[in-house]
Design a protein around this motif. Structure first.
Motif, PDB file in Angstrom:
ATOM      1  N   HIS A 134       3.430  -8.066   1.113  1.00 40.69           N
ATOM      2  CA  HIS A 134       2.485  -6.938   1.119  1.00 40.69           C
ATOM      3  C   HIS A 134       2.162  -6.552   2.561  1.00 40.69           C
ATOM      4  CE1 HIS A 134      -0.635  -4.269  -0.588  1.00 40.69           C
ATOM      5  NE2 HIS A 134      -0.031  -4.481  -1.747  1.00 40.69           N
TER       6      HIS A 134
ATOM      7  N   ASP B 163      -1.785  -8.855  -3.634  1.00 37.22           N
ATOM      8  CA  ASP B 163      -3.047  -8.138  -3.815  1.00 37.22           C
ATOM      9  C   ASP B 163      -4.162  -9.125  -4.146  1.00 37.22           C
ATOM     10  OD1 ASP B 163      -0.697  -6.321  -4.187  1.00 37.22           O
ATOM     11  OD2 ASP B 163      -2.307  -4.854  -4.033  1.00 37.22           O
TER      12      ASP B 163
ATOM     13  N   SER C 293       0.774  -1.239   0.000  1.00 39.22           N
ATOM     14  CA  SER C 293       0.000   0.000   0.000  1.00 39.22           C
ATOM     15  C   SER C 293       0.809   1.296   0.000  1.00 39.22           C
ATOM     16  CB  SER C 293      -0.970   0.044   1.199  1.00 39.22           C
ATOM     17  OG  SER C 293      -1.781  -1.117   1.176  1.00 39.22           O
TER      18      SER C 293
ATOM     19  N   HIS D 278      -0.816  -5.143 -11.413  1.00 44.38           N
ATOM     20  CA  HIS D 278      -1.874  -4.153 -11.626  1.00 44.38           C
ATOM     21  C   HIS D 278      -1.248  -2.779 -11.438  1.00 44.38           C
ATOM     22  CE1 HIS D 278      -1.719  -4.501  -7.322  1.00 44.38           C
ATOM     23  NE2 HIS D 278      -2.778  -3.747  -7.081  1.00 44.38           N
TER      24      HIS D 278
ATOM     25  N   ASP E  92       1.196   1.705  -5.396  1.00 43.13           N
ATOM     26  CA  ASP E  92       2.271   0.983  -4.694  1.00 43.13           C
ATOM     27  C   ASP E  92       2.965  -0.046  -5.588  1.00 43.13           C
ATOM     28  OD1 ASP E  92      -0.304  -0.293  -4.418  1.00 43.13           O
ATOM     29  OD2 ASP E  92       0.504  -1.652  -2.900  1.00 43.13           O
ATOM     30  N   HIS E  93       2.475  -0.209  -6.821  1.00 43.72           N
ATOM     31  CA  HIS E  93       3.097  -1.168  -7.739  1.00 43.72           C
ATOM     32  C   HIS E  93       3.705  -0.484  -8.971  1.00 43.72           C
ATOM     33  CE1 HIS E  93       1.394  -4.739  -5.595  1.00 43.72           C
ATOM     34  NE2 HIS E  93       0.624  -3.759  -5.135  1.00 43.72           N
TER      35      HIS E  93
ATOM     36  N   HIS F  24      -7.003  -7.627   0.245  1.00 46.26           N
ATOM     37  CA  HIS F  24      -5.756  -8.199   0.775  1.00 46.26           C
ATOM     38  C   HIS F  24      -6.044  -9.371   1.702  1.00 46.26           C
ATOM     39  CE1 HIS F  24      -3.513  -5.093  -1.116  1.00 46.26           C
ATOM     40  NE2 HIS F  24      -4.353  -4.191  -0.634  1.00 46.26           N
TER      41      HIS F  24
HETATM   42 ZN   LIG Z   1      -0.624  -3.428  -3.465  1.00 45.30          ZN
END
Ligand SMILES: [Zn+2]
Ligand SMILES: [Zn+2]
Length: 316
Positions: free
Chosen positions: A277, A214, A11, A72, A76-77, A255
């Protein structure tokens, strides 16, 4: 095959005194395999961990291409891509692959995120050394990597037909035995946006790694999810919360919990499970408590469960 975890926070990137053991950077992995062409680095996601990964690649000195597979496009990615040095080094070919969500694929992500006033440069300044590939139907698509042929995207049906009939596959200029390839299969996760879990099958060694970030706890396990994870030698799963927090507050956020990841892994016959994560709100002690909850959920004494840290290399 080796997997290095450069970012394991979920996140939001986080830096604080009681969070020094477990991840501070957001999601980024590097997959190393002899099935990749020399000079090619293969990454999954470009969270803030993409920056330290890039610095390590530059120190290696022989990288001419980076292929980044996006799960995705949540921030945060993706954020590490904007400031990673290879984004600005024209001699390094940057290829971005990822899902299509609301008509947005990897090209649109770069164009949207890299422009003023969000960023000092516009994406047109860097695009000459970028290429893009959309993955429209993850469950029906396969990526094939070969050390001489390079990379190919193909339909799963066609891959299975070739595998059954010839065991040879056209990649780049030639045809190669599937037994010499790294095969990447995909499935959609349970997450608010269209998100891909990647399964890496290194055929020469028979080793398999599945990355399922995720992804939220699901009631029951579909046959497709079971098949996707089955037989993995290493399984990394989203364990952002402990079970009480999940039940009280965070169900529906997309999550998972550590105990779910353990149950899922064991159900699919996996004995080597890692949690990732990590919640930005969790300190190291809290992540250790989630790990303990995950360990308590084991039904087989030989199952091992760990919590991912940044900058750690795992031999698959
Ligand atoms: Zn994430
Ligand atoms: Zn997400």
């Amino acid at each position: 095959m080796k997997v290095t975890t450069y970012g394991t926070a979920g996140s939001l990137a986080i830096c604080r005194a009681n969070r020094t053991v477990h991840g501070g950077n957001t999601t980024c992995l590097r997959i190393q395999s002899d099935c990749l062409q020399p000079g090619l680095a293969l990454a999954v996601d470009a969270g803030t961990g993409y920056y330290p990964m890039s610095m390590e690649l530059l120190r290696e000195g022989n990288i001419s291409k980076i292929i980044t597979l996006f799960t995705h496009y949540h921030h945060d990615h993706t954020q590490g891509l904007l400031l990673a040095p290879p984004t600005y080094i024209k001699s390094i070919h940057m290829e971005l692959l990822g899902p299509v969500d609301q008509t947005v694929g990897p090209k649109e992500v770069l164009e949207t995120l890299m422009k003023p006033p969000f960023h000092p440069l516009d994406s047109v300044e860097v695009k000459s050394h970028f290429s893009f590939m959309k993955i429209d139907h993850p469950a029906g698509t396969v990526l094939v990597f070969h050390p001489e042929g390079g990379k190919k995207k193909m339909e799963l049906d066609e891959f299975q037909r070739l595998e059954k009939k010839w065991n040879l596959i056209p990649v780049g200029e030639g045809k190669y035995p599937i037994a010499e390839c790294l095969i990447v299969k995909m499935i959609k996760t349970a997450h608010p946006e269209h998100t891909i879990s990647y399964r890496f099958e290194e055929r020469p060694t028979g080793k398999t790694f599945v990355f399922l970030t995720d992804h939220e706890n699901t009631d029951g396990i579909s046959n497709a999810l079971r098949d996707h994870i089955s037989g993995a030698d290493l399984f990394i799963g989203d364990a952002q919360y402990d079970r009480p927090t999940y039940e009280a507050r965070t169900a529906g956020y997309g999550h998972g919990t550590g105990e779910y990841v353990t149950r899922l892994g064991e159900y699919c016959g996996v004995g080597h499970i890692w949690l990732t994560h990590h919640d930005p709100n969790a300190d190291d002690a809290k992540i250790d408590a989630i790990l303990a909850e995950a360990n308590d959920a084991r039904t087989r004494s030989e199952t091992v469960v760990f919590a991912c840290k940044d900058m750690e290399t795992i031999e698959v």
